[in-house]
Design an enzyme around this catalytic site. Structure first.
Site, mmCIF file in Angstrom:
data_model
loop_
_atom_site.group_PDB
_atom_site.id
_atom_site.type_symbol
_atom_site.label_atom_id
_atom_site.label_comp_id
_atom_site.label_asym_id
_atom_site.label_seq_id
_atom_site.Cartn_x
_atom_site.Cartn_y
_atom_site.Cartn_z
ATOM 1 N N ASP A 19 0.747 -1.336 -0.087
ATOM 2 C CA ASP A 19 -0.039 0.168 -0.015
ATOM 3 C C ASP A 19 0.872 1.319 -0.045
ATOM 4 O O ASP A 19 2.133 1.189 0.394
ATOM 5 C CB ASP A 19 -1.021 -0.001 1.280
ATOM 6 C CG ASP A 19 -1.829 1.175 1.314
ATOM 7 O OD1 ASP A 19 -2.364 1.613 0.017
ATOM 8 O OD2 ASP A 19 -1.910 1.811 2.489
ATOM 9 N N TYR A 51 -0.555 8.523 -2.765
ATOM 10 C CA TYR A 51 -0.529 8.352 -3.810
ATOM 11 C C TYR A 51 -1.488 8.974 -4.830
ATOM 12 O O TYR A 51 -1.884 9.175 -5.974
ATOM 13 C CB TYR A 51 -0.482 6.932 -4.301
ATOM 14 C CG TYR A 51 0.675 6.098 -4.047
ATOM 15 C CD1 TYR A 51 1.804 6.463 -3.414
ATOM 16 C CD2 TYR A 51 0.607 4.874 -4.735
ATOM 17 C CE1 TYR A 51 2.950 6.000 -3.196
ATOM 18 C CE2 TYR A 51 2.002 4.059 -4.546
ATOM 19 C CZ TYR A 51 3.041 4.535 -3.736
ATOM 20 O OH TYR A 51 4.154 3.868 -3.595
ATOM 21 N N GLY A 52 -2.764 9.145 -4.036
ATOM 22 C CA GLY A 52 -4.030 9.501 -4.423
ATOM 23 C C GLY A 52 -4.196 10.966 -5.197
ATOM 24 O O GLY A 52 -4.952 11.256 -5.969
ATOM 25 N N CYS A 82 -4.220 -1.137 -2.207
ATOM 26 C CA CYS A 82 -4.319 0.309 -2.389
ATOM 27 C C CYS A 82 -4.999 0.500 -3.681
ATOM 28 O O CYS A 82 -4.751 0.079 -4.809
ATOM 29 C CB CYS A 82 -2.624 0.953 -2.652
ATOM 30 S SG CYS A 82 -2.789 2.651 -2.930
ATOM 31 N N ASN A 83 -6.105 1.362 -3.379
ATOM 32 C CA ASN A 83 -7.100 1.471 -4.585
ATOM 33 C C ASN A 83 -6.276 2.139 -5.641
ATOM 34 O O ASN A 83 -6.505 1.929 -6.798
ATOM 35 C CB ASN A 83 -8.326 2.110 -4.165
ATOM 36 C CG ASN A 83 -9.055 1.314 -3.362
ATOM 37 O OD1 ASN A 83 -9.925 0.547 -3.551
ATOM 38 N ND2 ASN A 83 -8.798 1.170 -2.054
ATOM 39 N N THR A 84 -5.586 3.301 -5.295
ATOM 40 C CA THR A 84 -5.009 4.339 -6.407
ATOM 41 C C THR A 84 -3.996 3.323 -7.101
ATOM 42 O O THR A 84 -3.954 3.302 -8.469
ATOM 43 C CB THR A 84 -4.568 5.554 -5.556
ATOM 44 O OG1 THR A 84 -5.327 5.941 -4.564
ATOM 45 C CG2 THR A 84 -3.882 6.436 -6.739
ATOM 46 N N CYS A 200 -11.227 3.503 -0.955
ATOM 47 C CA CYS A 200 -10.174 3.507 -0.403
ATOM 48 C C CYS A 200 -9.586 3.094 0.861
ATOM 49 O O CYS A 200 -10.681 3.033 1.330
ATOM 50 C CB CYS A 200 -9.845 5.267 -0.479
ATOM 51 S SG CYS A 200 -8.405 5.914 0.435
ATOM 52 N N THR A 201 -8.336 2.854 0.863
ATOM 53 C CA THR A 201 -8.309 1.797 2.121
ATOM 54 C C THR A 201 -8.077 2.520 3.228
ATOM 55 O O THR A 201 -8.272 1.903 4.488
ATOM 56 C CB THR A 201 -6.692 1.173 2.018
ATOM 57 O OG1 THR A 201 -5.806 2.461 1.559
ATOM 58 C CG2 THR A 201 -6.470 0.463 0.919
ATOM 59 N N HIS A 202 -8.208 3.923 3.279
ATOM 60 C CA HIS A 202 -8.142 4.479 4.648
ATOM 61 C C HIS A 202 -9.885 4.745 5.036
ATOM 62 O O HIS A 202 -9.896 5.044 6.301
ATOM 63 C CB HIS A 202 -8.036 6.105 4.249
ATOM 64 C CG HIS A 202 -6.420 6.183 4.519
ATOM 65 N ND1 HIS A 202 -5.354 5.296 3.611
ATOM 66 C CD2 HIS A 202 -5.352 6.812 5.180
ATOM 67 C CE1 HIS A 202 -4.268 5.882 3.974
ATOM 68 N NE2 HIS A 202 -4.299 6.658 4.905
HETATM 69 N N1 DGL Z 1 -4.059 3.816 -0.113
HETATM 70 C C1 DGL Z 1 -4.544 4.749 -0.872
HETATM 71 C C2 DGL Z 1 -5.912 4.333 -1.643
HETATM 72 O O1 DGL Z 1 -6.432 3.134 -1.047
HETATM 73 C C3 DGL Z 1 -5.065 6.006 -0.089
HETATM 74 C C4 DGL Z 1 -3.745 6.950 0.369
HETATM 75 C C5 DGL Z 1 -2.983 7.774 -0.817
HETATM 76 O O2 DGL Z 1 -3.788 8.306 -1.336
HETATM 77 O O3 DGL Z 1 -1.911 7.239 -0.963
HETATM 78 O O4 DGL Z 1 -6.256 4.953 -2.466
#
Ligand code: DGL
Length: 283
Positions: A19, A51-52, A82-84, A200-202
């Site tokens: 992630d 990353y987003g 990580c979704n992004t 998003c994982t958060h």
């Molecule tokens: N882990 C990212 C996601 O799931 C969220 C945090 C980021 O922007 O890096 O998209």
């Protein structure tokens, strides 16, 4: 690149989980619950989070570097938690890392949303990068061509979760700001989504504030449990499920900030992490 310098991966090798930071620990939590005898190596690229907000090219490059770093640990499978990174980096990673399953979180998330939604009207909240790239929209429409998808970036949720402000008035106000317009009919009789994907994982740690903002009827789904089920199925299919009988292990790697990783990560994993447990690596 391959799992063990050209050799076929062994079923007792660890599973690599990646992630941009600590958010993927929500996915790791689901993985360890589903696969308690597996060994895991988790890498959070905390030095380069978020990353987003970055360009697809940068996210793809960072994601590939992280995936390559995990192969150095002899992993048998990679989970892009990580979704992004899943939304823009998966094809690049799959093209470079052969010889092992590479599993992202978007398809499992889309799958669970399509099953959960009765009306087919589905809302997605995610980072700017994930929404802009349209990966959720495509994945949902591929499964359910009749679906209509509303997607909304919710970047402040990442900061709230990182700061531990996941409940209380600030979280509630920001959840209302992002979500009320999506769940209020634009004109009398207009449909509103019946399902909300936490893309998003958060976001799972903000579930309470999100629930308040959308009301009790909406189904809220995240991809952690479905991703874990998909990992289990793919390992079994590839003959890579562990044969170990001992409890599994978790190794935690980060690219920066062991103290912060431990503090914030404890909340995401729902289990105490100490700074000493976090190993720092360079990508
Ligand atoms: N882990 C990212 C996601 O799931 C969220 C945090 C980021 O922007 O890096 O998209």
């Amino acid at each position: 690149l391959s799992a063990a310098s050209g050799g076929a991966p062994s079923c007792v090798a660890p599973i690599g989980v990646f992630d941009s930071g600590v958010g993927g620990l929500t996915v790791l939590r689901a993985l360890t619950a589903k696969l308690p005898r597996e060994r895991f190596v988790y890498l959070g690229d905390t030095a380069r989070l978020p990353y987003g907000t970055k360009s697809p090219e940068t996210v793809a490059r960072y994601s590939l570097q992280a995936a390559e770093a995990l192969t150095e640990y002899g992993v048998k499978c990679l989970v892009i938690a990580c979704n992004t990174a899943s939304s823009v980096g998966l094809p690049t990673i799959r093209a470079h890392i052969e010889n092992m399953p590479v599993i992202g979180v978007i398809e499992p998330g889309a799958q669970v949303a399509c099953t959960a939604s009765r009306s087919g009207h589905i809302a997605v909240i995610a980072t700017e990068g994930t929404v802009r790239g349209g990966a959720y929209q495509r994945a949902i429409l591929a499964i359910r061509p009749d679906a209509s998808v509303d997607a909304q970036p919710a970047p402040l949720f990442v900061a709230l979760a990182e700061e531990g402000l996941h409940e209380g008035p600030i979280a509630n106000d920001i959840a209302t700001h992002y979500l009320r317009p999506m769940f209020s009919p634009s004109h009398p009789g207009a449909s509103v989504p019946d399902t909300l994907v936490l893309g998003c994982t958060h976001f799972p740690v903000l579930a309470e504030a999100i629930r308040r903002a959308v009301g009790p009827q909406v189904r809220i789904v995240d991809s952690a449990a479905t991703t874990a089920a998909s990992v289990e199925a793919q390992l079994r299919e590839a003959g890579l499920a562990t044969t170990a009988t001992d409890p599994g292990t978790v190794r935690l790697l980060a690219t920066d900030g062991r103290e912060r990783f431990a503090k914030v990560g404890t909340r995401f994993l729902d289990q105490l992490i100490t700074p000493e447990q976090v190993e720092l690596i360079d990508l």
